[in-house]
Design an enzyme around this catalytic site. Structure first.
Site: not given
Lengths: 54, 344, 344
Positions: C10-12, C147, C311
């Site tokens: 559900s995250g980026y 990143c 990133n």
């Protein structure tokens, strides 16, 4: 065919549907609560009104 | 493979056309012309395309015949050389405004001069598939679309087609737009310290895209307004109309589904909760989607309809490639599968 | 078709993994888990994916076996349940920091606690193909990459490999980063009126990605600094090193080509003129490219090397899919063809 009470979109149900399960509508995101399995009936689940606070 | 060349491809729309067609499985890019950059690699103007191709810009003088010629020239240049271009390829797609308006009188009113080759106007199909699919499919010449007009047209189309709008009351449409609408030419107004963070009343009245809106929707009393906001790509049309008689949310859903239910690139975004419950242009950057939605004020009968697009994609290059797919018999979504980014 | 599931999506980073794998010709997405959003459509968390799939989030409790399981969990959770996850699929890709550092002592120093399952550390290959391609290809378990570390590593790698750097002098690396590095959790610091337009000294000293930089480059005296700037996606590493002996621009070209000449996702950007003569992160948004470059100060012997990435892509999801391609024998660029947008 059971449709969404908000927007009339056809609803899709998982095979292992259970009473009281919450089904989201793909089109409008409304949450529908399964009131009875046979006949299949849904009602609008109480949705918390969220405010952007903009 | 379809042989496609692009004329005047050093601008932002040209760059998007190249990006899309490099990724199109049935197309081979043949020549990419730019008088200013002839001989240079494409990534000299389009840095994102570095390494994607070793094609270089050529001059329009050496243009060779091809299957489809796409014109991405500044306003007026396509019309001047239309006869020459028509010799180069059986299919022409003109991204400029030269052949968008079928009515020469309307053209003259908005562009302040008679059309240089009016006999060509009727040969061009207006390049918005959602309102003109069959004519585009059968035609050989397709015009581009105005980005602001497209956002307003797609926002209002369902209500107009369903006859829900009181056409005697005025419709105001305000489009919030990004800086890429101005193209890649630097001006005082686009100088970063002046442009950054503005909410600039760029054209509060009288924007020339109004003519396209009148033509597509068949409505006269539509008043367009453009406001530049902090954005590079993107346009959001907020249209204020009034319903003829009281109507429910579900009836509006039915009208939007009737118009857009089978459209590959229009998504209906109308939810009760969540940050993205209404159409949002920034997440459409690079995609060919038009997200449409609305908000009904039952007390006053005002219905605000919304449409978000990427002005360089659905508002220009994306629709052009969609039309190419239609004209050449390819599946309409070919080469246009990018879904956009989130977050961005 | 390869059956791939994603845990904690559900995250980026999860959203990017889904976007990439939906467009991957050899992959069929099987299950996407999120405890918080179980039952919801994916576009409830990833609005750009509306209409792209009718998959819904499920709970990790009902996870079924698959070919590759990708973990996109918050720090610490993958390590806790590694044994369970290892039963689900023969191949694991962990996007978190849990298995990035092979040395348990180093892990404890930077993360302030002993590693919960040190025996697993040696089974994971560090997931940066540009420095670890063979081990990734042959391995079954691949870790994600940091990143900021990735931007610094890719900026300095050519000079270190060519032995041009005076390793006795200090190297300072300052990474300018976008707000998406903080993930999708809203905090006071990410509140728009506070975050917009800042040049915020987020971590002037002591960022935990330093450990990865030391491990990859084999250098100790590297001093990392992170500054948040007006950007959502993107990171630019500016690394200040000193050459061991006078060197020419052409020798630096040779070093960069030796390291990156055949790399599909690293582009050398070093030109004399033009707005984009040095690497620029914003035009890489959504692409898996790392653009690298440099600037040599011949008077002082200082060489500033640069690396721009997205990133969320080369710094996370893009590298993860690149590793999946390597592990499963697909062409390395499969599903990673997006070139990024310009202008954006």
């Amino acid at each position: 065919m059971t449709t969404c009470l908000e927007c009339d979109a056809p609803l899709t149900f998982p095979p292992d549907l259970i009473d009281g399960e919450i089904i989201p509508c793909a089109d409008c995101g409304a949450e529908l609560e399964v009131l009875s399995l046979s006949p299949l009936q849904v009602g609008l689940a109480p949705a918390v009104q969220e405010d952007w606070g903009e | 493979m379809l042989r496609v060349s692009i004329v005047g491809a050093s601008g932002y729309v040209g760059g998007e056309l190249i990006r899309l067609l490099l990724g199109h499985p049935q197309v081979r890019l043949h020549q990419i012309t730019s008088e200013r950059l002839a001989g240079q690699y494409l990534h000299s103007a389009h840095p994102n395309l570095r390494g994607a191709t070793d094609l270089r810009f050529t001059s329009v003088q050496v243009l060779e015949s091809c299957d489809v010629l796409i014109l991405a020239l500044p306003h007026g240049q396509a019309a001047q050389k239309i006869e020459t271009f028509a010799q180069i390829a059986p299919h022409l797609i003109d991204a400029s405004a030269d052949f968008r308006l079928a009515d020469t009188a309307v053209y003259e009113r908005w562009y302040g001069a008679p059309h240089p080759c009016p006999e060509w106007l009727t040969r061009f199909a207006y390049g918005l598939p959602e309102v003109n699919r069959e004519r585009i499919r059968e035609g050989r010449y397709v015009s581009g679309v105005g980005c602001n007009a497209t956002a307003v047209n797609l926002a209002l189309l369902p209500l107009v087609q369903a006859g829900l709008v009181d056409t005697h009351r005025d419709i105001v449409a305000e489009v919030k737009v990004g800086s890429s609408e101005g193209g890649n030419e630097a001006t005082e107004a686009s100088h970063h310290p002046e442009r950054s963070g503005v909410v600039r009343s760029f054209a509060p009245t009288g924007h020339r895209h109004t003519a396209e809106v009148n033509a597509v929707l068949g409505l006269e009393n539509i008043h367009l307004s453009i406001t530049s906001v902090e954005l590079v790509r993107g346009a959001l049309a907020t249209c204020h109309a009034f319903v003829r008689e009281p109507v429910t949310d579900r009836e509006i859903w039915r009208a939007f589904r009737a118009t857009y239910g089978n459209e590959p690139f229009v998504r209906i975004v109308h939810e009760k909760r969540g940050m993205y419950r209404h159409p949002e242009p920034k997440i459409l950057a690079g995609s060919n989607f038009a997200d449409v939605g609305w908000s009904l004020d039952e007390q006053t009968g005002r219905i605000v309809t919304l449409c978000a697009i990427d002005n360089l994609m659905k508002g220009a290059a994306g629709s052009a490639v969609q039309c190419l797919n239609l004209m050449c018999g390819f599946e309409e979504r070919t080469g246009l599968g990018f879904t956009g980014l989130h977050p961005i």
